[in-house]
Design an enzyme around this catalytic site. Structure first.
Site, short mmCIF file in Angstrom:
data_model
loop_
_atom_site.label_atom_id
_atom_site.label_comp_id
_atom_site.label_asym_id
_atom_site.label_seq_id
_atom_site.Cartn_x
_atom_site.Cartn_y
_atom_site.Cartn_z
N PHE A 118 0.82 -1.21 0.00
CA PHE A 118 0.00 0.00 0.00
C PHE A 118 0.85 1.27 0.00
O PHE A 118 0.39 2.34 -0.38
CB PHE A 118 -0.95 0.00 1.20
CG PHE A 118 -0.36 0.52 2.49
CD1 PHE A 118 -0.50 1.84 2.86
CD2 PHE A 118 0.34 -0.33 3.35
CE1 PHE A 118 0.03 2.32 4.04
CE2 PHE A 118 0.87 0.15 4.53
CZ PHE A 118 0.72 1.47 4.88
N LYS A 119 2.12 1.15 0.40
CA LYS A 119 3.00 2.33 0.43
C LYS A 119 3.16 2.96 -0.95
O LYS A 119 3.46 4.15 -1.07
CB LYS A 119 4.37 1.95 0.99
CG LYS A 119 4.34 1.25 2.35
CD LYS A 119 3.91 2.18 3.46
CE LYS A 119 3.84 1.47 4.80
NZ LYS A 119 5.13 1.17 5.42
N ASP A 120 2.97 2.17 -2.02
CA ASP A 120 3.07 2.72 -3.37
C ASP A 120 2.05 3.82 -3.63
O ASP A 120 2.29 4.72 -4.44
CB ASP A 120 2.85 1.61 -4.42
CG ASP A 120 3.98 0.60 -4.45
OD1 ASP A 120 5.15 1.00 -4.35
OD2 ASP A 120 3.68 -0.60 -4.61
#
Length: 491
Positions: A118-120
């Site tokens: 999810f960091k993307d």
């Protein structure tokens, strides 16, 4: 829209978005927050519903972000969001999707980016913003960050090849999965430097804060941050809360809940901001693993950091954190935005005792009603059970962090804690990144996407470093000097 420090006084000079974008931490060691949160109304939510349906996620991101950014033109901001969430960068053209997983829960699929985490969602935008603003100013930046798992690879993939950006990423030596290590250490870019620190994640995070607190060193080497201490990254995460709410609702006043696996309080802090803006969020379910510092606070009012030896190595390693950087932003709001009181808590009391206690405050007594927070934690066995249960019931394989969120929702409901449905469990990463745990739970691995084939077999580039501030400064200083000399040497 201007920004102030969580440790600032009433007479501090507010800063613009692009100034704090490049600065990271405030000079007083605090975190930047907006002077006020924008307020949403039903008409705006209705417009955003049409925008997401007709124009897609990049257009929605533009509409949300422009509420917080007024020193980038609409034309440029629209272009930057289109680049960040362009077709082909994410495995699903919708970027963010949901799946019904039963028992009043939906899975918020936000791990469709290039590093399968999810960091993307925030990092891809941050890379575009950095390159744009550095080009506009004719400046360079040296990113110094820390990761417990997925932040590092997401940041490095987003910053790779960006003009004017050099990245030093600190990791706790030996405490990430082989896949996570390979994603970072195999990147071949001289301006991306992986640093394996002898310690735990909190040691890495402390080193980042230490070099940023040396204002002369920070200025000399143009230090900036991509960790969620950077407001730009956090506000990018607000967008997917809006998108997920739109995907699971039919009306513009329907309330839902979000369950968020959390170690550093960044992801759920974005949910807090969205709720403060007026997004119809009923409850924010904070889920931790055995490193339950945040769960302990929301249950007791005591925030007690752990020492390195007390930080457990778990099967959800991205949450193996005992000092939650973004928690300060929430406490700032909880205490009526009293910067001096926040400074006392996070500088004086934590330094002296390693803890502070807010249980006696009236504000803590109304925590659930005012801010919507409940919390819980899981064990390794709990996570294995949830992975098995969901695979057997829905043929969906979730990673151990996401399993933590599912478990806490199920447990709280069994305890009689009521909150609106669906409870959207935010996916932390794709299960392929945690093959050892998946094998233990299911007896087989996850099919690996072709883009990740043979990743662990590639050559690695990583520097081992003692847990020492001076050693890190020397590495930064010497590496930057070598990079500056490289073109002349080649000539």
């Amino acid at each position: 829209m201007k920004y102030v420090s969580t440790r600032g006084t009433a007479d501090q000079t507010p800063r613009s978005f692009c100034d704090i974008l490049l600065e990271g931490l405030a000079p007083d060691g605090g975190l930047y927050v907006p002077e006020r949160y924008p307020r949403l109304d039903k008409a705006t939510l209705a417009d955003w519903r049409r925008t997401l349906t007709e124009d897609g996620y990049p257009a929605l991101a533009f509409e949300v972000l422009r509420l917080f950014i007024d020193d980038i033109s609409d034309a440029d901001l629209r272009r930057l969001t289109q680049h960040a969430y362009a077709p082909g960068k994410f495995s699903d053209p919708k970027v963010v999707t949901t799946a019904d997983i039963g028992d009043g829960m939906a899975l918020g699929r936000i791990s469709n980016g290039p590093t399968a985490a999810f960091k993307d969602m925030a990092m891809q935008l941050l890379g575009e913003l950095f390159e744009f603003e550095l080009g506009r100013r004719g400046q360079v930046i040296t990113i110094v960050g820390a990761t417990s798992g997925d932040t590092g690879s997401a940041a490095e993939y987003a910053m790779k090849g960006k003009r004017g950006v050099t990245t030093f990423m600190l990791t706790p030596r030996g405490r990430m999965t082989p896949f996570q290590q390979a994603q970072m250490f195999t990147l071949d870019d001289p301006r991306i430097i992986n640093v394996a620190v002898d310690g735990v994640f909190d040691d890495c995070q402390d080193l980042v804060k230490a070099v940023n607190s040396d204002l002369a060193f920070k200025a000399e080497h143009h230090l900036g941050a991509v960790n969620s201490i950077n407001w730009a990254r956090l506000v990018a995460q607000v967008v997917y809360y809006v998108a997920l709410w739109l995907r699971v609702t039919d009306s513009d006043d329907q309330r839902v809940s979000f369950a968020v696996p959390s170690g550093n309080f960044g992801n759920i802090c974005a949910g807090h901001v969205a709720r403060e803006m007026g997004l119809p969020i009923d409850t924010l379910v904070l889920a931790t693993n055995e490193n339950n510092v945040l769960d302990e606070f929301f249950r007791t009012g005591v925030y007690r950091i752990r020492t390195g030896a007390e930080t457990h190595e778990t099967s959800s390693p991205s949450m193996d954190i005992s000092k939650a950087s973004n928690f300060e932003r929430f406490v700032f709001d909880l205490l009526g935005r009293d910067g001096e009181r926040v400074r006392q808590l996070f500088v004086d009391e934590l330094s002296a005792t390693g803890a502070f206690d807010l249980s006696g405050l009236p504000e803590f007594g109304t925590l659930r009603e005012r801010y919507g927070f409940v919390s819980g934690s899981s064990t390794h066995a709990d996570r294995l059970d949830e992975i098995r249960r969901l695979f057997e019931s829905r043929a969906i394989i979730i990673d151990p962090h996401t399993a933590d969120g599912v478990h806490v929702v199920r447990t709280l409901r069994a305890e009689g804690v009521a909150f609106a449905e669906p409870a959207v469990v935010l996916e932390t990463a794709l299960a392929v990144k945690f093959s050892e745990t998946i094998n233990e739970a299911l007896g087989h691995d996850v099919e690996r996407p072709a883009s990740f084939a043979g990743l662990e077999d590639l050559p690695r580039r990583v520097v081992d470093l003692d847990n020492d501030e001076d050693a890190l400064k020397a590495l930064i200083r010497d590496t930057l000097a070598a990079l500056r000399a490289a073109p002349a040497a080649e000539a």
